[in-house]
Design a protein around this motif. Structure first.
Motif, mmCIF file in Angstrom:
data_model
loop_
_atom_site.group_PDB
_atom_site.id
_atom_site.type_symbol
_atom_site.label_atom_id
_atom_site.label_comp_id
_atom_site.label_asym_id
_atom_site.label_seq_id
_atom_site.Cartn_x
_atom_site.Cartn_y
_atom_site.Cartn_z
ATOM 1 N N PRO A 6 0.741 -1.210 0.020
ATOM 2 C CA PRO A 6 -0.005 -0.069 0.145
ATOM 3 C C PRO A 6 0.816 1.356 0.117
ATOM 4 O O PRO A 6 0.423 2.387 -0.655
ATOM 5 N N VAL A 7 1.949 1.331 0.437
ATOM 6 C CA VAL A 7 2.799 2.453 0.694
ATOM 7 C C VAL A 7 4.179 2.488 0.015
ATOM 8 O O VAL A 7 4.515 3.334 -0.668
ATOM 9 N N PHE A 8 4.854 1.150 0.073
ATOM 10 C CA PHE A 8 6.156 1.006 -0.613
ATOM 11 C C PHE A 8 6.147 0.129 -1.745
ATOM 12 O O PHE A 8 5.605 -1.077 -1.874
ATOM 13 N N SER A 9 6.612 0.439 -2.893
ATOM 14 C CA SER A 9 6.723 -0.329 -4.209
ATOM 15 C C SER A 9 7.973 -1.197 -4.075
ATOM 16 O O SER A 9 8.968 -0.793 -3.764
ATOM 17 N N ARG A 10 7.970 -2.566 -4.142
ATOM 18 C CA ARG A 10 8.995 -3.268 -3.922
ATOM 19 C C ARG A 10 9.468 -3.918 -5.458
ATOM 20 O O ARG A 10 8.593 -4.286 -6.176
ATOM 21 N N ARG A 11 10.727 -4.097 -5.425
ATOM 22 C CA ARG A 11 11.109 -5.055 -6.617
ATOM 23 C C ARG A 11 10.801 -6.271 -6.822
ATOM 24 O O ARG A 11 10.541 -6.858 -5.809
ATOM 25 N N GLY A 12 10.697 -6.794 -8.067
ATOM 26 C CA GLY A 12 10.360 -8.208 -7.961
ATOM 27 C C GLY A 12 11.525 -8.942 -7.947
ATOM 28 O O GLY A 12 12.832 -8.411 -7.898
ATOM 29 N N PHE A 13 11.645 -10.277 -8.157
ATOM 30 C CA PHE A 13 12.717 -11.009 -7.989
ATOM 31 C C PHE A 13 13.386 -11.280 -9.294
ATOM 32 O O PHE A 13 13.508 -12.319 -9.810
ATOM 33 N N SER A 14 14.220 -10.190 -9.719
ATOM 34 C CA SER A 14 14.829 -9.859 -10.840
ATOM 35 C C SER A 14 16.084 -8.740 -10.685
ATOM 36 O O SER A 14 15.805 -8.109 -9.871
ATOM 37 N N ARG A 15 16.996 -9.084 -11.489
ATOM 38 C CA ARG A 15 18.066 -8.028 -11.558
ATOM 39 C C ARG A 15 18.406 -7.595 -12.856
ATOM 40 O O ARG A 15 18.344 -8.412 -13.856
ATOM 41 N N ASP A 16 18.764 -6.485 -13.124
ATOM 42 C CA ASP A 16 19.149 -5.693 -14.331
ATOM 43 C C ASP A 16 20.196 -6.512 -14.860
ATOM 44 O O ASP A 16 20.144 -6.405 -16.160
ATOM 45 N N ASN A 17 21.110 -6.746 -14.049
ATOM 46 C CA ASN A 17 22.284 -7.504 -14.787
ATOM 47 C C ASN A 17 22.176 -8.811 -15.228
ATOM 48 O O ASN A 17 22.989 -9.529 -15.683
ATOM 49 N N GLY A 18 20.780 -9.390 -15.166
ATOM 50 C CA GLY A 18 20.639 -10.589 -15.422
ATOM 51 C C GLY A 18 21.457 -11.946 -14.773
ATOM 52 O O GLY A 18 21.745 -12.889 -15.613
ATOM 53 N N GLY A 19 21.349 -11.712 -13.666
ATOM 54 C CA GLY A 19 22.220 -12.580 -12.647
ATOM 55 C C GLY A 19 21.583 -13.989 -12.643
ATOM 56 O O GLY A 19 22.260 -15.072 -12.166
ATOM 57 N N TYR A 20 20.193 -13.983 -12.670
ATOM 58 C CA TYR A 20 19.493 -15.155 -12.564
ATOM 59 C C TYR A 20 18.146 -14.783 -12.891
ATOM 60 O O TYR A 20 17.657 -13.757 -13.405
ATOM 61 N N ALA A 21 17.318 -15.867 -13.401
ATOM 62 C CA ALA A 21 15.914 -15.894 -13.821
ATOM 63 C C ALA A 21 14.959 -15.158 -12.970
ATOM 64 O O ALA A 21 15.081 -15.382 -11.826
ATOM 65 N N GLY A 22 14.518 -14.317 -13.443
ATOM 66 C CA GLY A 22 13.234 -13.422 -12.663
ATOM 67 C C GLY A 22 11.993 -13.556 -13.330
ATOM 68 O O GLY A 22 11.668 -14.213 -14.314
ATOM 69 N N LEU A 189 -4.272 4.048 -4.160
ATOM 70 C CA LEU A 189 -3.929 5.466 -4.128
ATOM 71 C C LEU A 189 -4.936 6.221 -3.905
ATOM 72 O O LEU A 189 -4.834 7.351 -3.036
ATOM 73 N N GLY A 190 -6.198 6.214 -4.502
ATOM 74 C CA GLY A 190 -7.282 6.863 -4.201
ATOM 75 C C GLY A 190 -7.427 6.843 -2.599
ATOM 76 O O GLY A 190 -7.817 7.638 -2.095
ATOM 77 N N PHE A 191 -7.327 5.568 -1.766
ATOM 78 C CA PHE A 191 -7.541 5.387 -0.590
ATOM 79 C C PHE A 191 -6.840 6.337 0.418
ATOM 80 O O PHE A 191 -7.075 6.905 1.146
ATOM 81 N N ILE A 192 -5.417 6.202 0.028
ATOM 82 C CA ILE A 192 -4.401 7.002 0.586
ATOM 83 C C ILE A 192 -4.618 8.408 0.694
ATOM 84 O O ILE A 192 -4.177 9.306 1.527
ATOM 85 N N LEU A 193 -4.836 8.939 -0.618
ATOM 86 C CA LEU A 193 -5.119 10.321 -0.696
ATOM 87 C C LEU A 193 -6.191 10.799 -0.164
ATOM 88 O O LEU A 193 -6.305 11.915 0.611
ATOM 89 N N GLY A 225 -10.357 -0.282 3.796
ATOM 90 C CA GLY A 225 -8.893 -0.603 4.107
ATOM 91 C C GLY A 225 -8.253 -1.963 4.360
ATOM 92 O O GLY A 225 -7.435 -2.395 3.789
ATOM 93 N N VAL A 226 -9.398 -2.889 5.145
ATOM 94 C CA VAL A 226 -8.867 -4.151 5.208
ATOM 95 C C VAL A 226 -9.156 -4.961 4.005
ATOM 96 O O VAL A 226 -8.273 -5.835 3.594
ATOM 97 N N ILE A 227 -10.091 -4.586 3.110
ATOM 98 C CA ILE A 227 -10.273 -5.305 1.910
ATOM 99 C C ILE A 227 -8.710 -4.976 0.879
ATOM 100 O O ILE A 227 -8.529 -5.901 0.322
ATOM 101 N N LEU A 228 -8.478 -3.667 1.087
ATOM 102 C CA LEU A 228 -7.303 -3.598 0.238
ATOM 103 C C LEU A 228 -6.049 -4.360 0.755
ATOM 104 O O LEU A 228 -5.108 -4.718 0.167
ATOM 105 N N GLY A 229 -6.014 -4.283 2.165
ATOM 106 C CA GLY A 229 -4.867 -5.109 2.803
ATOM 107 C C GLY A 229 -5.025 -6.476 2.083
ATOM 108 O O GLY A 229 -3.956 -7.188 2.084
ATOM 109 N N ALA A 230 -6.082 -7.213 2.118
ATOM 110 C CA ALA A 230 -6.270 -8.542 1.829
ATOM 111 C C ALA A 230 -5.892 -8.544 0.341
ATOM 112 O O ALA A 230 -5.283 -9.559 0.056
ATOM 113 N N CYS A 231 -6.093 -7.744 -0.434
ATOM 114 C CA CYS A 231 -5.706 -7.685 -1.998
ATOM 115 C C CYS A 231 -4.197 -7.735 -1.910
ATOM 116 O O CYS A 231 -3.585 -8.267 -2.783
#
Length: 282
Positions: A6-22, A189-193, A225-231
């Motif tokens: 809800p607040v923080f965007s996290r990277r997926g399991f991949s790297r730009d240098n192609g060190g492993y499959a993502g 995003l709408g909820f947070i705003l 808010g609870v439904i968004l957390g579940a999603c």
């Protein structure tokens, strides 16, 4: 697919240098054959791995253990702050000040981790410890002034949401795809705003602001808010599943633990607010 909180965007399991499959954009562009870009996945024809298994690949046990460490740290510091930071009228202001300060530092640590390319266990555990201080103070105050049942209800509610979403995800009742992710992110995003606007109106105008956190409207927004957390929990489960499937390195289990902790804190706070409103209406 990339998962977000809800607040923080996290990277997926991949790297730009192609060190492993993502499971980054390269896989999304690969059409219906992700195996063409993922040498560690199982061949659908033979059932055998297309490449030797990585010895340091993330497993579900890694995710469970890291999540246990992170949540355990949060629970320990929450318990300590509950016991050591009194919330009686004479000390409530001081304890709230410490709790808010801890929450702000935890927010900074979480933001730093969210922008780093690799997980830093010290940052993640530091976030959990400080967030626990904040949760302990507000939980103790809620228990003291509204009744211990409110906190118990919020904890049980959070556990029930986690179990229900996990079951629904495992049964295939929830399918996390691009459309699902886009809808949830837009709604969050709408909820947070709206919550920020409500806080600003309350800060400068007094009272309950726009009324999004009190009365009948507060109950509605608490449920949303609870439904968004579940999603977001479902999106976290998808992130973990893809990480294990696509051979993410073991260190990425810390990111999974971080994301799950963020989401569970979100759900607990929404549950606590919801039951506070319901308790006040009795």
């Amino acid at each position: 697919m990339r998962s977000s909180n809800p607040v923080f965007s996290r990277r997926g399991f991949s790297r730009d240098n192609g060190g492993y499959a993502g499971f980054d954009a390269q896989h999304q562009q690969a059409g219906t054959n992700p195996y063409a870009t993922n040498p560690y996945a199982t061949d659908p024809m033979t059932g055998m791995p297309q490449a030797p298994a990585r010895t340091n690949a993330m497993t579900m046990d890694d995710v469970v253990s890291r999540t246990g460490m992170t949540l355990g740290t949060l629970i320990v510091t929450a318990t300590l702050s509950w016991v050591l930071l009194p919330v009686d009228p004479a000390n409530l202001g001081k304890s709230y000040g410490i709790g808010i300060g801890a929450a702000l530092v935890a927010f900074v640590l979480a933001m730093v981790q969210s922008f780093k390319r690799k997980p830093v266990p010290a940052l993640i555990l530091g976030y959990a410890a400080l967030e626990g201080v904040f949760l302990g103070v507000i939980s103790a105050a809620t228990s003291t002034y509204l009744g211990a049942g409110v906190v118990i209800q919020a904890v049980m509610g959070t556990m029930c949401v986690f179990a229900a979403v996990l079951l629904a995800y495992k049964m295939g009742w929830i399918r996390v795809n691009r459309r699902f992710t886009g809808f949830v992110m837009a709604a969050a995003l709408g909820f947070i705003l709206l919550m920020v606007a409500n806080s600003l109106f309350a800060l400068f105008g007094g009272g309950d602001g726009l009324g999004f956190r009190s009365g009948g409207l507060g109950i509605v927004f608490g449920i949303v808010g609870v439904i968004l957390g579940a999603c977001f929990l479902a999106m976290d489960f998808k992130q973990v599943e893809d990480g294990v499937t696509y051979g993410a390195p073991r260190e990425e289990a810390w990111l999974a633990a971080f994301g799950l902790t963020l989401t569970l804190v979100w759900i607990y706070l929404e549950m606590l607010r919801l039951f506070q409103i319901l308790s006040g209406d009795d």
